[in-house]
Design a protein around this motif. Structure first.
Motif, PDB file in Angstrom:
ATOM      1  N   ASP A  71       0.832  -1.200   0.000  1.00  0.00           N
ATOM      2  CA  ASP A  71       0.000   0.000   0.000  1.00  0.00           C
ATOM      3  C   ASP A  71       0.873   1.259   0.000  1.00  0.00           C
ATOM      4  O   ASP A  71       0.588   2.221  -0.709  1.00  0.00           O
ATOM      5  CB  ASP A  71      -0.936  -0.007   1.216  1.00  0.00           C
ATOM      6  CG  ASP A  71      -1.976   1.081   1.154  1.00  0.00           C
ATOM      7  OD1 ASP A  71      -2.768   1.072   0.194  1.00  0.00           O
ATOM      8  OD2 ASP A  71      -1.989   1.948   2.049  1.00  0.00           O
ATOM      9  N   GLY A  72       1.944   1.244   0.774  1.00  0.00           N
ATOM     10  CA  GLY A  72       2.870   2.380   0.807  1.00  0.00           C
ATOM     11  C   GLY A  72       3.548   2.604  -0.532  1.00  0.00           C
ATOM     12  O   GLY A  72       3.720   3.743  -0.981  1.00  0.00           O
ATOM     13  N   ARG A  73       3.920   1.512  -1.191  1.00  0.00           N
ATOM     14  CA  ARG A  73       4.549   1.623  -2.510  1.00  0.00           C
ATOM     15  C   ARG A  73       3.575   2.186  -3.532  1.00  0.00           C
ATOM     16  O   ARG A  73       3.950   3.009  -4.370  1.00  0.00           O
ATOM     17  CB  ARG A  73       5.072   0.261  -2.955  1.00  0.00           C
ATOM     18  CG  ARG A  73       6.299  -0.173  -2.164  1.00  0.00           C
ATOM     19  CD  ARG A  73       6.823  -1.508  -2.596  1.00  0.00           C
ATOM     20  NE  ARG A  73       7.161  -1.498  -4.015  1.00  0.00           N
ATOM     21  CZ  ARG A  73       7.283  -2.603  -4.738  1.00  0.00           C
ATOM     22  NH1 ARG A  73       7.100  -3.769  -4.195  1.00  0.00           N
ATOM     23  NH2 ARG A  73       7.596  -2.533  -5.998  1.00  0.00           N
TER      24      ARG A  73
ATOM     25  N   LEU B 175      -5.122  -4.884   7.679  1.00  0.00           N
ATOM     26  CA  LEU B 175      -5.982  -4.637   6.524  1.00  0.00           C
ATOM     27  C   LEU B 175      -6.480  -3.194   6.482  1.00  0.00           C
ATOM     28  O   LEU B 175      -6.544  -2.586   5.418  1.00  0.00           O
ATOM     29  CB  LEU B 175      -7.173  -5.612   6.518  1.00  0.00           C
ATOM     30  CG  LEU B 175      -6.786  -7.086   6.404  1.00  0.00           C
ATOM     31  CD1 LEU B 175      -8.011  -7.973   6.536  1.00  0.00           C
ATOM     32  CD2 LEU B 175      -6.071  -7.355   5.089  1.00  0.00           C
ATOM     33  N   CYS B 176      -6.828  -2.649   7.653  1.00  0.00           N
ATOM     34  CA  CYS B 176      -7.286  -1.255   7.711  1.00  0.00           C
ATOM     35  C   CYS B 176      -6.133  -0.286   7.947  1.00  0.00           C
ATOM     36  O   CYS B 176      -6.323   0.930   7.882  1.00  0.00           O
ATOM     37  CB  CYS B 176      -8.330  -1.089   8.819  1.00  0.00           C
ATOM     38  SG  CYS B 176      -9.795  -2.113   8.575  1.00  0.00           S
ATOM     39  N   LEU B 177      -4.958  -0.824   8.246  1.00  0.00           N
ATOM     40  CA  LEU B 177      -3.730  -0.048   8.451  1.00  0.00           C
ATOM     41  C   LEU B 177      -3.864   0.989   9.562  1.00  0.00           C
ATOM     42  O   LEU B 177      -3.334   2.096   9.482  1.00  0.00           O
ATOM     43  CB  LEU B 177      -3.302   0.626   7.133  1.00  0.00           C
ATOM     44  CG  LEU B 177      -3.178  -0.297   5.911  1.00  0.00           C
ATOM     45  CD1 LEU B 177      -2.803   0.503   4.684  1.00  0.00           C
ATOM     46  CD2 LEU B 177      -2.185  -1.408   6.169  1.00  0.00           C
ATOM     47  N   GLU B 178      -4.568   0.617  10.638  1.00  0.00           N
ATOM     48  CA  GLU B 178      -4.744   1.520  11.770  1.00  0.00           C
ATOM     49  C   GLU B 178      -3.528   1.474  12.686  1.00  0.00           C
ATOM     50  O   GLU B 178      -2.825   0.461  12.772  1.00  0.00           O
ATOM     51  CB  GLU B 178      -5.999   1.146  12.565  1.00  0.00           C
ATOM     52  CG  GLU B 178      -7.282   1.408  11.810  1.00  0.00           C
ATOM     53  CD  GLU B 178      -8.521   1.114  12.644  1.00  0.00           C
ATOM     54  OE1 GLU B 178      -8.405   0.913  13.873  1.00  0.00           O
ATOM     55  OE2 GLU B 178      -9.620   1.077  12.053  1.00  0.00           O
ATOM     56  N   SER B 179      -3.308   2.574  13.393  1.00  0.00           N
ATOM     57  CA  SER B 179      -2.210   2.635  14.361  1.00  0.00           C
ATOM     58  C   SER B 179      -2.621   1.891  15.631  1.00  0.00           C
ATOM     59  O   SER B 179      -3.806   1.614  15.858  1.00  0.00           O
ATOM     60  CB  SER B 179      -1.887   4.095  14.703  1.00  0.00           C
ATOM     61  OG  SER B 179      -2.953   4.663  15.447  1.00  0.00           O
TER      62      SER B 179
END
Length: 139
Positions: free
Chosen positions: A14-16, A101-105
């Motif tokens: 996702d970051g890429r 999956l939601c990339l939450e902290s």
């Protein structure tokens, strides 16, 4: 590959993708940038359009690469969802889904679940112990 490394693949991909989207924005800005140069020097008889064409080709190539990466990300998230659903404890499932999956902290997860930060980490470690990492990884 550890369970944590396996699950983290989606975050890295996702970051890429986001990085490539930023690159497309920069290239689009360059391609649409119009500046005129005032000079008393004579103009070239044949204007150089190849620079703009090359930029447009690079934009198209990068956008195609982004689309391929998005397809990979969707497939990877689907696979990770299946692995997470294999965990028996629904509380563990929620933590893993929110994180990978939601990339939450960690702070967001703790607040949403009403737990202390350290307790979320403890549950996360327990959840990772229940993960069965597939032999073949997409990323």
């Amino acid at each position: 590959m550890t369970a944590k490394e396996y699950l983290s693949q989606a975050r890295y991909l996702d970051g890429r993708i986001n990085s490539k989207i930023q690159q497309v924005s920069v290239l689009n800005a360059l391609a649409t940038k119009c500046t005129s140069t005032l000079s008393d020097m004579p103009k070239s008889a044949t204007p150089n359009h190849s620079s703009l064409e090359e930029t447009i080709c690079k934009i198209i190539d990068l956008e195609n690469e982004i689309n391929r990466d998005i397809d990979r990300l969707v497939d990877l998230k689907r696979e990770i969802t299946g692995v997470i659903n294999g965990v028996s404890n629904t509380e563990y499932q929620m933590i893993l889904e929110k994180r990978y999956l939601c990339l939450e902290s960690w702070e967001q997860i703790a607040a949403a679940m009403g737990y202390e930060y350290r307790y979320v980490h403890k549950l996360h470690n327990r959840a990772l112990c229940e993960i069965d990492v597939p032999d073949i990884c997409v990323f």
